[in-house]
Design a protein around this motif. Structure first.
Motif, mmCIF file in Angstrom:
data_model
loop_
_atom_site.group_PDB
_atom_site.id
_atom_site.type_symbol
_atom_site.label_atom_id
_atom_site.label_comp_id
_atom_site.label_asym_id
_atom_site.label_seq_id
_atom_site.Cartn_x
_atom_site.Cartn_y
_atom_site.Cartn_z
ATOM 1 N N LYS A 7 0.980 -1.283 0.007
ATOM 2 C CA LYS A 7 0.021 0.095 0.019
ATOM 3 C C LYS A 7 0.798 1.420 -0.115
ATOM 4 N N LYS A 8 2.125 1.240 0.534
ATOM 5 C CA LYS A 8 3.074 2.374 0.863
ATOM 6 C C LYS A 8 3.792 2.492 -0.593
ATOM 7 N N ARG A 9 3.624 1.731 -1.272
ATOM 8 C CA ARG A 9 4.522 1.636 -2.611
ATOM 9 C C ARG A 9 4.001 2.317 -3.797
ATOM 10 N N SER A 10 4.976 2.765 -4.658
ATOM 11 C CA SER A 10 4.250 2.979 -6.016
ATOM 12 C C SER A 10 4.697 2.173 -7.220
ATOM 13 N N CYS A 11 5.923 1.221 -6.785
ATOM 14 C CA CYS A 11 6.271 0.338 -7.722
ATOM 15 C C CYS A 11 6.673 -1.078 -7.156
ATOM 16 N N LEU A 12 6.541 -1.988 -8.061
ATOM 17 C CA LEU A 12 7.050 -3.407 -7.683
ATOM 18 C C LEU A 12 8.231 -3.790 -8.590
ATOM 19 N N VAL A 13 9.228 -3.868 -8.076
ATOM 20 C CA VAL A 13 10.516 -4.230 -8.832
ATOM 21 C C VAL A 13 11.033 -5.779 -8.494
ATOM 22 N N VAL A 14 10.598 -6.528 -9.510
ATOM 23 C CA VAL A 14 10.866 -8.079 -9.345
ATOM 24 C C VAL A 14 12.340 -8.257 -9.861
ATOM 25 N N LEU A 15 13.160 -8.529 -9.041
ATOM 26 C CA LEU A 15 14.520 -8.849 -9.318
ATOM 27 C C LEU A 15 14.570 -10.438 -9.485
ATOM 28 N N ILE A 16 14.871 -10.520 -10.784
ATOM 29 C CA ILE A 16 14.517 -12.041 -11.473
ATOM 30 C C ILE A 16 16.276 -12.724 -11.504
ATOM 31 N N GLY A 17 15.934 -13.866 -10.510
ATOM 32 C CA GLY A 17 17.148 -14.485 -10.516
ATOM 33 C C GLY A 17 16.932 -15.904 -11.258
ATOM 34 N N SER A 18 17.615 -16.979 -11.029
ATOM 35 C CA SER A 18 17.467 -18.324 -11.731
ATOM 36 C C SER A 18 16.193 -18.947 -11.344
ATOM 37 N N GLU A 19 15.647 -18.565 -10.221
ATOM 38 C CA GLU A 19 14.320 -19.413 -9.795
ATOM 39 C C GLU A 19 13.238 -18.428 -9.219
ATOM 40 N N THR A 20 13.396 -17.185 -9.301
ATOM 41 C CA THR A 20 12.462 -16.143 -9.099
ATOM 42 C C THR A 20 10.932 -16.398 -9.459
ATOM 43 N N SER A 21 10.854 -16.956 -10.802
ATOM 44 C CA SER A 21 9.332 -16.858 -11.213
ATOM 45 C C SER A 21 8.479 -18.181 -10.754
ATOM 46 N N SER A 22 9.253 -19.060 -10.299
ATOM 47 C CA SER A 22 8.432 -20.061 -9.336
ATOM 48 C C SER A 22 8.199 -19.744 -8.048
ATOM 49 N N ARG A 23 8.701 -18.822 -7.408
ATOM 50 C CA ARG A 23 8.485 -18.347 -6.095
ATOM 51 C C ARG A 23 7.082 -17.940 -5.602
ATOM 52 N N LYS A 24 6.428 -18.614 -4.624
ATOM 53 C CA LYS A 24 5.031 -18.190 -3.988
ATOM 54 C C LYS A 24 5.030 -16.975 -3.742
ATOM 55 N N TRP A 25 5.822 -16.410 -2.863
ATOM 56 C CA TRP A 25 5.524 -15.023 -2.683
ATOM 57 C C TRP A 25 5.980 -13.907 -3.597
ATOM 58 N N VAL A 26 6.742 -14.319 -4.577
ATOM 59 C CA VAL A 26 6.989 -13.482 -5.735
ATOM 60 C C VAL A 26 5.705 -13.319 -6.690
ATOM 61 N N ARG A 27 4.802 -14.527 -6.884
ATOM 62 C CA ARG A 27 3.803 -14.567 -7.651
ATOM 63 C C ARG A 27 2.710 -13.720 -6.524
ATOM 64 N N TYR A 28 2.699 -14.024 -5.510
ATOM 65 C CA TYR A 28 1.547 -13.325 -4.717
ATOM 66 C C TYR A 28 1.875 -11.654 -4.788
ATOM 67 N N GLU A 29 3.008 -11.318 -4.501
ATOM 68 C CA GLU A 29 3.483 -9.900 -4.808
ATOM 69 C C GLU A 29 2.905 -9.113 -6.045
ATOM 70 N N ILE A 30 3.481 -9.929 -6.995
ATOM 71 C CA ILE A 30 3.047 -9.443 -8.521
ATOM 72 C C ILE A 30 1.603 -9.420 -8.614
ATOM 73 N N GLU A 31 0.905 -10.328 -8.225
ATOM 74 C CA GLU A 31 -0.783 -10.263 -8.173
ATOM 75 C C GLU A 31 -1.275 -9.111 -7.399
ATOM 76 N N GLN A 32 -0.706 -8.859 -6.116
ATOM 77 C CA GLN A 32 -1.310 -7.571 -5.440
ATOM 78 C C GLN A 32 -0.773 -6.352 -6.068
ATOM 79 N N ALA A 33 0.225 -6.530 -6.419
ATOM 80 C CA ALA A 33 0.857 -4.926 -7.188
ATOM 81 C C ALA A 33 -0.014 -4.616 -8.144
ATOM 82 N N TRP A 34 -0.532 -5.589 -9.173
ATOM 83 C CA TRP A 34 -1.383 -5.198 -9.917
ATOM 84 C C TRP A 34 -2.713 -4.830 -9.613
ATOM 85 N N LYS A 35 -3.292 -5.828 -8.750
ATOM 86 C CA LYS A 35 -4.569 -5.409 -8.073
ATOM 87 C C LYS A 35 -4.551 -4.043 -7.406
ATOM 88 N N GLN A 36 -3.540 -3.513 -6.853
ATOM 89 C CA GLN A 36 -3.512 -2.323 -6.167
ATOM 90 C C GLN A 36 -2.981 -1.172 -7.313
#
Length: 182
Positions: A59-88
């Motif tokens: 809620k306090k942020r204006s942008c989500l920066v996903v720092l993409i490493g070798s396994e980032t796309s499969s991480r549960k919390w990364v996926r949750y954060e992407i979804e929440q950032a879009w919704k917000q």
């Protein structure tokens, strides 16, 4: 440009050292470009506590920066954060960090684009975790949210390249997100 409040999303155990380099870009030269969240303090708590923390921090942020490493796309919390950032209605951008060295001086393999795991509906503006559009109203999030990969291979040049571009990437992500309904 204004100082942006940024939420960094990353795979903690694989990329915390690489992430630390990016998070400290604004601090290194006493030029605070952005401020970030404190994932380290909450990551070992319950799922409910983690979700609550992510939601409150986002809620306090204006942008989500996903720092993409070798396994980032499969991480549960990364996926949750992407979804929440879009919704917000937050800007969303990905930055590949695999060519930054870790604490042992090692680089990693390039990971998959985490935005390919999502589709959004252009009409109703929902976001769903699937990689193929269900109908003509859906488009892949990866066609909206950009990713940045340095053309350099050497860690120190990759760092400088990211440093030189991160502020612009954040601003562009916010502008792109503002084109879609919230």
């Amino acid at each position: 440009m204004a100082i942006r409040q940024v939420f960094f999303s990353f795979h903690f155990s694989n990329d915390v050292w690489r992430t630390g380099q990016i998070r400290n870009i604004g601090v290194v030269e006493s030029q605070p470009i952005f401020s970030d969240n404190g994932w380290e303090k909450v990551r070992l708590k319950s799922d409910t506590s983690i979700k609550s923390w992510i939601d409150n921090e986002m809620k306090k942020r204006s942008c989500l920066v996903v720092l993409i490493g070798s396994e980032t796309s499969s991480r549960k919390w990364v996926r949750y954060e992407i979804e929440q950032a879009w919704k917000q209605g937050k800007g969303i951008v990905g930055i590949y960090i695999h060519n930054l060295e870790d604490i042992e001086g090692k680089q990693s393999s390039k990971g998959a684009n985490p935005f390919k795991n999502f589709c959004i509906d252009k009409t109703f503006n929902y976001i769903a975790q699937h990689d193929l559009p269900a109908d003509s109203n859906e488009i892949r999030l990866s066609s909206i949210c950009s990713t940045y990969e340095s053309s350099y291979q050497t860690s120190k040049y990759v760092y400088k390249d990211i440093k030189d571009n991160i502020e612009l990437l954040i601003e562009e992500a916010i502008q792109i997100r503002n084109r879609y309904p919230k």
